[in-house]
Enzyme design. Structure first.
Site, PDB file in Angstrom:
ATOM      1  N   GLY A  11      13.214 -30.303   8.146  1.00  0.00           N
ATOM      2  CA  GLY A  11      12.567 -30.966   9.546  1.00  0.00           C
ATOM      3  C   GLY A  11      11.770 -30.156  10.373  1.00  0.00           C
ATOM      4  O   GLY A  11      12.573 -29.354  10.682  1.00  0.00           O
ATOM      5  N   ARG A  72      10.731 -27.938   2.569  1.00  0.00           N
ATOM      6  CA  ARG A  72      11.277 -27.296   1.487  1.00  0.00           C
ATOM      7  C   ARG A  72      11.009 -26.577   0.196  1.00  0.00           C
ATOM      8  O   ARG A  72       9.562 -26.824  -0.200  1.00  0.00           O
ATOM      9  CB  ARG A  72      11.959 -28.826   1.412  1.00  0.00           C
ATOM     10  CG  ARG A  72      12.732 -29.260   2.287  1.00  0.00           C
ATOM     11  CD  ARG A  72      13.631 -30.553   2.154  1.00  0.00           C
ATOM     12  NE  ARG A  72      14.183 -30.738   3.190  1.00  0.00           N
ATOM     13  CZ  ARG A  72      13.629 -31.859   4.503  1.00  0.00           C
ATOM     14  NH1 ARG A  72      12.297 -32.473   3.821  1.00  0.00           N
ATOM     15  NH2 ARG A  72      14.203 -31.997   5.567  1.00  0.00           N
ATOM     16  N   ASP A 103      20.926 -26.586   8.589  1.00  0.00           N
ATOM     17  CA  ASP A 103      22.217 -25.643   7.501  1.00  0.00           C
ATOM     18  C   ASP A 103      21.723 -25.087   6.402  1.00  0.00           C
ATOM     19  O   ASP A 103      21.872 -24.324   6.078  1.00  0.00           O
ATOM     20  CB  ASP A 103      23.993 -26.248   7.896  1.00  0.00           C
ATOM     21  CG  ASP A 103      23.816 -27.389   8.030  1.00  0.00           C
ATOM     22  OD1 ASP A 103      22.495 -28.658   7.277  1.00  0.00           O
ATOM     23  OD2 ASP A 103      24.554 -28.738   7.392  1.00  0.00           O
ATOM     24  N   THR A 126      16.660 -29.168  14.022  1.00  0.00           N
ATOM     25  CA  THR A 126      16.773 -30.545  13.570  1.00  0.00           C
ATOM     26  C   THR A 126      17.099 -31.246  14.464  1.00  0.00           C
ATOM     27  O   THR A 126      18.306 -31.428  15.361  1.00  0.00           O
ATOM     28  CB  THR A 126      17.738 -30.039  12.308  1.00  0.00           C
ATOM     29  OG1 THR A 126      18.407 -31.885  12.206  1.00  0.00           O
ATOM     30  CG2 THR A 126      19.275 -29.962  13.066  1.00  0.00           C
ATOM     31  N   ASP A 128      18.358 -34.560  13.796  1.00  0.00           N
ATOM     32  CA  ASP A 128      20.305 -34.996  13.620  1.00  0.00           C
ATOM     33  C   ASP A 128      21.024 -34.655  14.803  1.00  0.00           C
ATOM     34  O   ASP A 128      22.435 -34.343  13.986  1.00  0.00           O
ATOM     35  CB  ASP A 128      20.030 -34.506  12.314  1.00  0.00           C
ATOM     36  CG  ASP A 128      18.980 -34.995  11.249  1.00  0.00           C
ATOM     37  OD1 ASP A 128      18.378 -35.970  11.678  1.00  0.00           O
ATOM     38  OD2 ASP A 128      19.028 -34.636  10.227  1.00  0.00           O
ATOM     39  N   ASP A 130      23.199 -32.131  14.207  1.00  0.00           N
ATOM     40  CA  ASP A 130      24.321 -32.343  12.878  1.00  0.00           C
ATOM     41  C   ASP A 130      25.105 -31.003  12.729  1.00  0.00           C
ATOM     42  O   ASP A 130      25.406 -30.043  11.277  1.00  0.00           O
ATOM     43  CB  ASP A 130      24.594 -32.211  12.058  1.00  0.00           C
ATOM     44  CG  ASP A 130      23.405 -33.147  10.843  1.00  0.00           C
ATOM     45  OD1 ASP A 130      22.035 -31.962  10.823  1.00  0.00           O
ATOM     46  OD2 ASP A 130      23.022 -33.261  10.176  1.00  0.00           O
ATOM     47  N   ARG A 172      20.503 -38.509   9.268  1.00  0.00           N
ATOM     48  CA  ARG A 172      21.093 -38.870   8.487  1.00  0.00           C
ATOM     49  C   ARG A 172      22.776 -39.228   8.145  1.00  0.00           C
ATOM     50  O   ARG A 172      22.855 -39.565   8.735  1.00  0.00           O
ATOM     51  CB  ARG A 172      21.057 -37.705   7.838  1.00  0.00           C
ATOM     52  CG  ARG A 172      19.715 -36.989   6.774  1.00  0.00           C
ATOM     53  CD  ARG A 172      19.225 -35.505   6.301  1.00  0.00           C
ATOM     54  NE  ARG A 172      20.227 -34.562   7.098  1.00  0.00           N
ATOM     55  CZ  ARG A 172      19.831 -33.332   7.392  1.00  0.00           C
ATOM     56  NH1 ARG A 172      19.525 -32.974   5.606  1.00  0.00           N
ATOM     57  NH2 ARG A 172      20.138 -32.614   7.897  1.00  0.00           N
TER      58      ARG A 172
HETATM   59  P1  ADP Z   1      17.835 -28.224   6.567  1.00  0.00           P
HETATM   60  O1  ADP Z   1      17.131 -26.822   7.153  1.00  0.00           O
HETATM   61  O2  ADP Z   1      17.060 -29.262   7.648  1.00  0.00           O
HETATM   62  O3  ADP Z   1      19.013 -28.546   6.310  1.00  0.00           O
HETATM   63  P2  ADP Z   1      17.224 -28.260   3.249  1.00  0.00           P
HETATM   64  O4  ADP Z   1      19.014 -28.605   2.940  1.00  0.00           O
HETATM   65  O5  ADP Z   1      16.313 -29.474   3.022  1.00  0.00           O
HETATM   66  O6  ADP Z   1      16.851 -28.716   5.281  1.00  0.00           O
HETATM   67  O7  ADP Z   1      17.403 -27.145   3.163  1.00  0.00           O
HETATM   68  C1  ADP Z   1      15.415 -26.660   3.257  1.00  0.00           C
HETATM   69  C2  ADP Z   1      15.825 -25.290   2.410  1.00  0.00           C
HETATM   70  O8  ADP Z   1      16.215 -24.280   2.634  1.00  0.00           O
HETATM   71  C3  ADP Z   1      15.797 -25.893   1.070  1.00  0.00           C
HETATM   72  O9  ADP Z   1      14.390 -26.311   0.464  1.00  0.00           O
HETATM   73  C4  ADP Z   1      15.384 -24.531   0.231  1.00  0.00           C
HETATM   74  O10 ADP Z   1      14.307 -23.898   0.064  1.00  0.00           O
HETATM   75  C5  ADP Z   1      16.745 -23.525   1.467  1.00  0.00           C
HETATM   76  N1  ADP Z   1      18.290 -23.451   0.888  1.00  0.00           N
HETATM   77  C6  ADP Z   1      18.899 -24.968   0.945  1.00  0.00           C
HETATM   78  N2  ADP Z   1      19.836 -24.299   0.008  1.00  0.00           N
HETATM   79  C7  ADP Z   1      19.690 -23.458  -0.503  1.00  0.00           C
HETATM   80  C8  ADP Z   1      20.491 -22.729  -1.535  1.00  0.00           C
HETATM   81  N3  ADP Z   1      21.948 -22.916  -1.825  1.00  0.00           N
HETATM   82  N4  ADP Z   1      19.840 -21.193  -1.835  1.00  0.00           N
HETATM   83  C9  ADP Z   1      18.714 -21.001  -1.377  1.00  0.00           C
HETATM   84  N5  ADP Z   1      18.108 -21.777  -0.487  1.00  0.00           N
HETATM   85  C10 ADP Z   1      18.915 -22.940  -0.372  1.00  0.00           C
END
Ligand code: ADP
Length: 323
Positions: A11, A72, A103, A126, A128, A130, A172
Protein backbone atom coordinates in the site's frame (compact mmCIF):
# COMPACT_ATOMS: atom_id res chain seq x y z
CA UNK A 1 29.71 -1.16 -6.12
CA UNK A 2 28.18 2.25 -5.66
CA UNK A 3 24.73 1.73 -7.09
CA UNK A 4 21.69 1.87 -4.83
CA UNK A 5 18.00 1.55 -5.70
CA UNK A 6 14.69 2.36 -4.06
CA UNK A 7 11.28 0.76 -4.53
CA UNK A 8 7.83 1.04 -2.97
CA UNK A 9 5.87 -2.13 -2.29
CA UNK A 10 2.37 -2.82 -0.98
CA UNK A 11 0.00 0.00 0.00
CA UNK A 12 1.24 3.49 -0.85
CA UNK A 13 1.41 6.20 1.82
CA UNK A 14 1.79 9.93 1.82
CA UNK A 15 5.43 10.48 2.70
CA UNK A 16 6.86 8.17 0.05
CA UNK A 17 7.61 11.08 -2.29
CA UNK A 18 9.52 13.09 0.33
CA UNK A 19 11.45 9.85 1.05
CA UNK A 20 12.22 9.34 -2.67
CA UNK A 21 13.41 12.94 -2.97
CA UNK A 22 15.79 12.62 -0.03
CA UNK A 23 16.92 9.19 -1.24
CA UNK A 24 18.18 10.72 -4.48
CA UNK A 25 19.74 13.75 -2.84
CA UNK A 26 21.41 11.89 0.02
CA UNK A 27 22.71 9.09 -2.22
CA UNK A 28 24.35 11.65 -4.49
CA UNK A 29 25.85 13.44 -1.48
CA UNK A 30 27.32 10.15 -0.33
CA UNK A 31 28.87 9.37 -3.70
CA UNK A 32 26.31 6.69 -4.58
CA UNK A 33 24.40 6.44 -7.85
CA UNK A 34 20.66 6.28 -7.15
CA UNK A 35 18.23 4.21 -9.18
CA UNK A 36 14.45 3.94 -9.22
CA UNK A 37 12.68 0.61 -9.46
CA UNK A 38 9.13 1.21 -10.69
CA UNK A 39 6.00 -0.56 -9.42
CA UNK A 40 7.51 -2.55 -6.58
CA UNK A 41 8.60 -6.15 -7.05
CA UNK A 42 6.73 -6.24 -10.35
CA UNK A 43 9.16 -3.68 -11.77
CA UNK A 44 12.10 -5.51 -10.23
CA UNK A 45 11.05 -8.66 -12.11
CA UNK A 46 10.38 -6.79 -15.35
CA UNK A 47 13.52 -4.68 -15.20
CA UNK A 48 11.68 -1.33 -14.89
CA UNK A 49 14.78 0.32 -13.51
CA UNK A 50 16.12 3.79 -14.25
CA UNK A 51 19.00 5.93 -13.04
CA UNK A 52 17.59 8.80 -10.95
CA UNK A 53 18.59 12.44 -11.01
CA UNK A 54 17.87 15.63 -9.10
CA UNK A 55 15.47 16.66 -11.86
CA UNK A 56 13.32 13.59 -11.30
CA UNK A 57 12.57 14.60 -7.73
CA UNK A 58 12.16 18.33 -8.14
CA UNK A 59 8.83 19.53 -6.80
CA UNK A 60 7.58 16.16 -5.55
CA UNK A 61 7.78 16.84 -1.81
CA UNK A 62 4.21 18.16 -1.67
CA UNK A 63 2.65 15.17 -3.42
CA UNK A 64 1.03 12.15 -1.79
CA UNK A 65 1.43 8.69 -3.33
CA UNK A 66 4.68 7.74 -5.01
CA UNK A 67 6.13 8.91 -8.33
CA UNK A 68 7.75 5.49 -8.84
CA UNK A 69 4.52 3.56 -8.29
CA UNK A 70 3.83 0.70 -5.91
CA UNK A 71 2.37 -2.77 -6.44
CA UNK A 72 1.66 -6.14 -4.96
CA UNK A 73 3.33 -8.96 -6.81
CA UNK A 74 2.23 -12.57 -6.84
CA UNK A 75 5.16 -13.41 -9.12
CA UNK A 76 7.70 -12.38 -6.47
CA UNK A 77 6.54 -15.35 -4.39
CA UNK A 78 8.00 -17.59 -7.08
CA UNK A 79 11.77 -18.32 -6.89
CA UNK A 80 12.24 -18.23 -10.68
CA UNK A 81 10.90 -14.68 -10.84
CA UNK A 82 13.09 -13.68 -7.92
CA UNK A 83 16.07 -15.00 -9.89
CA UNK A 84 14.96 -12.85 -12.84
CA UNK A 85 14.78 -9.89 -10.43
CA UNK A 86 18.34 -10.58 -9.28
CA UNK A 87 19.57 -10.72 -12.88
CA UNK A 88 18.04 -7.30 -13.46
CA UNK A 89 19.84 -5.85 -10.45
CA UNK A 90 23.10 -7.35 -11.73
CA UNK A 91 22.58 -5.71 -15.12
CA UNK A 92 22.69 -2.33 -13.37
CA UNK A 93 25.32 -3.36 -10.79
CA UNK A 94 22.88 -2.58 -7.98
CA UNK A 95 23.82 -4.25 -4.69
CA UNK A 96 21.93 -2.08 -2.18
CA UNK A 97 18.17 -1.63 -1.91
CA UNK A 98 15.92 0.63 0.10
CA UNK A 99 12.42 -0.81 0.44
CA UNK A 100 9.43 1.31 1.43
CA UNK A 101 6.70 -1.11 2.46
CA UNK A 102 4.96 -3.10 5.16
CA UNK A 103 5.85 -6.38 6.84
CA UNK A 104 4.68 -8.41 3.81
CA UNK A 105 7.20 -6.58 1.64
CA UNK A 106 9.96 -7.18 4.19
CA UNK A 107 9.14 -10.89 4.36
CA UNK A 108 9.49 -11.06 0.59
CA UNK A 109 12.83 -9.21 0.71
CA UNK A 110 14.07 -11.51 3.47
CA UNK A 111 13.54 -14.51 1.19
CA UNK A 112 15.22 -12.64 -1.68
CA UNK A 113 18.19 -11.79 0.56
CA UNK A 114 18.62 -15.40 1.67
CA UNK A 115 18.70 -16.54 -1.96
CA UNK A 116 20.69 -13.73 -3.57
CA UNK A 117 22.47 -11.79 -0.78
CA UNK A 118 21.47 -8.32 -2.01
CA UNK A 119 21.78 -5.99 0.99
CA UNK A 120 18.60 -4.11 1.81
CA UNK A 121 17.18 -1.75 4.37
CA UNK A 122 13.45 -1.47 4.96
CA UNK A 123 11.51 1.65 5.92
CA UNK A 124 8.17 0.85 7.58
CA UNK A 125 5.57 2.54 5.40
CA UNK A 126 1.93 1.84 6.10
CA UNK A 127 -0.89 3.96 7.46
CA UNK A 128 -2.03 0.94 9.49
CA UNK A 129 0.93 1.49 11.86
CA UNK A 130 0.97 -2.25 12.49
CA UNK A 131 4.65 -3.12 12.27
CA UNK A 132 6.36 -4.67 15.26
CA UNK A 133 9.33 -2.86 16.86
CA UNK A 134 8.43 0.57 15.48
CA UNK A 135 6.04 3.04 17.06
CA UNK A 136 5.84 4.96 13.83
CA UNK A 137 5.37 4.03 10.19
CA UNK A 138 5.72 6.57 7.40
CA UNK A 139 2.36 8.03 6.33
CA UNK A 140 0.56 7.65 9.66
CA UNK A 141 0.65 11.32 10.63
CA UNK A 142 -0.76 12.45 7.28
CA UNK A 143 -3.50 9.82 7.51
CA UNK A 144 -4.35 10.97 11.05
CA UNK A 145 -4.58 14.55 9.83
CA UNK A 146 -6.89 13.53 6.99
CA UNK A 147 -9.08 11.72 9.52
CA UNK A 148 -8.96 14.69 11.90
CA UNK A 149 -10.14 17.06 9.17
CA UNK A 150 -12.92 14.65 8.19
CA UNK A 151 -14.14 14.24 11.78
CA UNK A 152 -14.02 18.00 12.41
CA UNK A 153 -16.16 18.56 9.31
CA UNK A 154 -18.57 15.77 10.16
CA UNK A 155 -18.97 17.20 13.66
CA UNK A 156 -20.29 20.45 12.15
CA UNK A 157 -23.08 18.68 10.30
CA UNK A 158 -23.74 16.17 13.09
CA UNK A 159 -24.34 18.97 15.61
CA UNK A 160 -26.54 20.96 13.23
CA UNK A 161 -28.81 18.04 12.48
CA UNK A 162 -28.84 16.15 15.80
CA UNK A 163 -27.29 13.01 14.40
CA UNK A 164 -24.97 10.21 15.39
CA UNK A 165 -22.14 9.62 12.94
CA UNK A 166 -20.34 6.31 12.71
CA UNK A 167 -16.99 7.04 11.09
CA UNK A 168 -15.04 4.05 9.82
CA UNK A 169 -11.26 4.27 9.61
CA UNK A 170 -8.77 2.01 7.83
CA UNK A 171 -6.14 -0.14 9.56
CA UNK A 172 -6.99 -3.75 8.66
CA UNK A 173 -6.71 -5.73 11.92
CA UNK A 174 -5.07 -2.83 13.73
CA UNK A 175 -7.08 -0.18 15.61
CA UNK A 176 -4.30 2.40 15.83
CA UNK A 177 -5.80 4.99 13.46
CA UNK A 178 -9.20 4.72 15.15
CA UNK A 179 -7.75 4.92 18.63
CA UNK A 180 -5.39 7.85 17.98
CA UNK A 181 -8.23 9.68 16.19
CA UNK A 182 -10.59 9.04 19.07
CA UNK A 183 -8.11 10.39 21.62
CA UNK A 184 -7.49 13.53 19.57
CA UNK A 185 -10.95 14.36 18.27
CA UNK A 186 -13.21 14.22 21.29
CA UNK A 187 -15.36 11.43 19.88
CA UNK A 188 -17.80 9.67 22.19
CA UNK A 189 -17.10 6.10 21.18
CA UNK A 190 -14.25 4.08 19.71
CA UNK A 191 -14.42 0.45 18.69
CA UNK A 192 -11.25 -1.39 17.70
CA UNK A 193 -10.45 -5.06 17.07
CA UNK A 194 -7.98 -5.24 20.00
CA UNK A 195 -10.64 -4.68 22.68
CA UNK A 196 -13.85 -6.62 23.03
CA UNK A 197 -16.84 -4.32 23.50
CA UNK A 198 -20.47 -4.50 24.42
CA UNK A 199 -22.78 -1.83 23.01
CA UNK A 200 -25.05 -2.28 26.00
CA UNK A 201 -22.37 -0.67 28.18
CA UNK A 202 -22.94 2.64 26.34
CA UNK A 203 -26.73 2.63 26.41
CA UNK A 204 -27.54 4.21 29.72
CA UNK A 205 -24.87 6.86 29.37
CA UNK A 206 -25.80 7.88 25.83
CA UNK A 207 -29.55 8.02 26.52
CA UNK A 208 -28.82 10.08 29.64
CA UNK A 209 -26.62 12.44 27.64
CA UNK A 210 -29.42 13.08 25.13
CA UNK A 211 -31.77 13.85 28.00
CA UNK A 212 -29.17 16.31 29.27
CA UNK A 213 -29.20 18.11 25.92
CA UNK A 214 -26.54 16.35 23.84
CA UNK A 215 -27.26 16.92 20.14
CA UNK A 216 -24.92 14.44 18.46
CA UNK A 217 -22.50 11.56 18.84
CA UNK A 218 -19.32 10.74 16.99
CA UNK A 219 -18.36 7.06 16.99
CA UNK A 220 -15.07 5.96 15.44
CA UNK A 221 -14.96 2.36 14.30
CA UNK A 222 -11.88 0.58 12.98
CA UNK A 223 -12.44 -1.44 9.81
CA UNK A 224 -11.23 -4.63 11.55
CA UNK A 225 -14.11 -4.60 14.03
CA UNK A 226 -16.37 -7.58 13.36
CA UNK A 227 -19.62 -5.65 13.57
CA UNK A 228 -20.43 -3.67 10.45
CA UNK A 229 -20.56 0.16 10.76
CA UNK A 230 -24.14 0.04 9.43
CA UNK A 231 -25.15 -2.20 12.34
CA UNK A 232 -23.69 0.26 14.81
CA UNK A 233 -25.60 3.10 13.12
CA UNK A 234 -28.76 1.01 13.43
CA UNK A 235 -28.04 0.56 17.13
CA UNK A 236 -27.87 4.36 17.53
CA UNK A 237 -31.24 4.75 15.80
CA UNK A 238 -33.06 1.89 17.48
CA UNK A 239 -31.54 1.79 20.95
CA UNK A 240 -30.29 5.32 21.60
CA UNK A 241 -33.06 6.98 19.60
CA UNK A 242 -31.04 9.34 17.41
CA UNK A 243 -30.93 9.55 13.62
CA UNK A 244 -27.62 8.23 12.37
CA UNK A 245 -25.33 8.14 9.36
CA UNK A 246 -22.26 6.13 8.38
CA UNK A 247 -19.18 7.68 6.85
CA UNK A 248 -16.55 5.26 5.57
CA UNK A 249 -13.44 7.37 5.04
CA UNK A 250 -11.70 4.81 2.79
CA UNK A 251 -8.76 5.62 0.57
CA UNK A 252 -8.72 9.36 1.22
CA UNK A 253 -6.75 8.33 4.32
CA UNK A 254 -3.87 7.16 2.13
CA UNK A 255 -3.47 10.33 0.11
CA UNK A 256 -3.02 14.05 0.41
CA UNK A 257 -0.23 16.51 0.93
CA UNK A 258 2.37 14.91 3.26
CA UNK A 259 2.37 16.48 6.73
CA UNK A 260 5.47 18.25 8.06
CA UNK A 261 6.01 15.33 10.44
CA UNK A 262 5.92 12.78 7.62
CA UNK A 263 8.33 14.87 5.55
CA UNK A 264 10.71 15.03 8.48
CA UNK A 265 10.34 11.33 9.26
CA UNK A 266 10.90 10.50 5.58
CA UNK A 267 14.13 12.49 5.73
CA UNK A 268 15.33 10.71 8.87
CA UNK A 269 14.26 7.20 7.82
CA UNK A 270 16.13 7.57 4.52
CA UNK A 271 19.24 8.98 6.17
CA UNK A 272 19.34 6.01 8.56
CA UNK A 273 18.64 3.51 5.78
CA UNK A 274 21.46 4.74 3.54
CA UNK A 275 23.88 5.15 6.44
CA UNK A 276 23.07 1.60 7.54
CA UNK A 277 23.76 0.21 4.08
CA UNK A 278 27.01 2.15 3.91
CA UNK A 279 27.99 0.66 7.27
CA UNK A 280 27.50 -2.72 5.65
CA UNK A 281 24.25 -3.64 7.38
CA UNK A 282 22.92 -6.41 5.20
CA UNK A 283 19.34 -6.97 6.17
CA UNK A 284 17.56 -4.57 8.49
CA UNK A 285 14.59 -2.27 8.99
CA UNK A 286 14.88 1.25 10.37
CA UNK A 287 12.54 1.51 13.35
CA UNK A 288 11.53 4.42 15.54
CA UNK A 289 10.61 4.04 19.20
CA UNK A 290 11.18 5.61 22.65
CA UNK A 291 14.95 5.32 22.27
CA UNK A 292 14.92 6.99 18.84
CA UNK A 293 15.91 5.37 15.54
CA UNK A 294 17.51 1.97 15.43
CA UNK A 295 18.00 -0.99 13.12
CA UNK A 296 15.90 -4.07 13.75
CA UNK A 297 16.16 -7.54 12.25
CA UNK A 298 13.51 -8.80 9.87
CA UNK A 299 12.83 -11.62 12.29
CA UNK A 300 11.70 -9.13 14.95
CA UNK A 301 9.85 -6.80 12.63
CA UNK A 302 7.62 -9.49 11.13
CA UNK A 303 6.43 -10.74 14.53
CA UNK A 304 2.82 -9.83 15.34
CA UNK A 305 2.33 -6.20 16.24
CA UNK A 306 0.82 -5.15 19.57
CA UNK A 307 -0.93 -1.82 20.07
CA UNK A 308 0.60 0.51 22.66
CA UNK A 309 -0.58 -0.59 26.13
CA UNK A 310 -0.85 2.98 27.40
CA UNK A 311 -3.12 4.04 24.56
CA UNK A 312 -5.23 0.93 25.04
CA UNK A 313 -5.66 1.62 28.73
CA UNK A 314 -6.69 5.25 27.96
CA UNK A 315 -9.46 3.89 25.79
CA UNK A 316 -10.61 1.39 28.38
CA UNK A 317 -10.69 4.05 31.12
CA UNK A 318 -12.45 6.64 28.93
CA UNK A 319 -15.10 4.23 27.81
CA UNK A 320 -16.00 3.17 31.29
CA UNK A 321 -18.90 5.51 30.51
CA UNK A 322 -21.26 7.11 32.95
CA UNK A 323 -24.55 8.97 32.27
P1 ADP B 1 2.73 -4.91 2.86
O1 ADP B 1 4.18 -4.82 2.53
O2 ADP B 1 2.05 -3.58 2.83
O3 ADP B 1 2.49 -5.70 4.14
P2 ADP B 1 1.79 -7.19 1.27
O4 ADP B 1 1.62 -8.06 2.44
O5 ADP B 1 0.73 -7.12 0.25
O6 ADP B 1 2.01 -5.65 1.67
O7 ADP B 1 3.16 -7.60 0.58
C1 ADP B 1 3.68 -6.85 -0.50
C2 ADP B 1 4.40 -7.76 -1.46
O8 ADP B 1 5.50 -8.38 -0.79
C3 ADP B 1 3.57 -8.91 -2.01
O9 ADP B 1 2.73 -8.53 -3.07
C4 ADP B 1 4.69 -9.84 -2.49
O10 ADP B 1 5.20 -9.40 -3.72
C5 ADP B 1 5.76 -9.63 -1.44
N1 ADP B 1 5.69 -10.75 -0.48
C6 ADP B 1 4.94 -10.84 0.64
N2 ADP B 1 5.11 -12.03 1.26
C7 ADP B 1 5.99 -12.72 0.48
C8 ADP B 1 6.59 -14.03 0.55
N3 ADP B 1 6.31 -14.87 1.54
N4 ADP B 1 7.45 -14.39 -0.45
C9 ADP B 1 7.75 -13.53 -1.44
N5 ADP B 1 7.21 -12.32 -1.57
C10 ADP B 1 6.36 -11.90 -0.63
Amino acid sequence: MNNIAILCSGGDVSGMNPAIKHFVEYSLQKGLTPYFIYDGYEGLIDGSIKKASYQDVAGIITRGGTIIGSARSQRFKDASYRKQAKDNLDKYNIDKLVILGGDGSFKGMDIFYKEHATAFCGIPSTIDNDINKTNYCLGVDTALNVIKNAIDSIRDTASSFKRAFVIETMGRECGYLALASYLTSGAEMCLIPEIPYNLQAFEQSFIGQIQNGRRYFIAIVAEGVKQDSQEIAKWFEETIGIESRVSILGHIQRGGNPSVYDRLMAYKFITYAIDGLLQNKQESVVCFNESGFNYESIEEVVKPYKLDEKLLSCLMENQNVQA
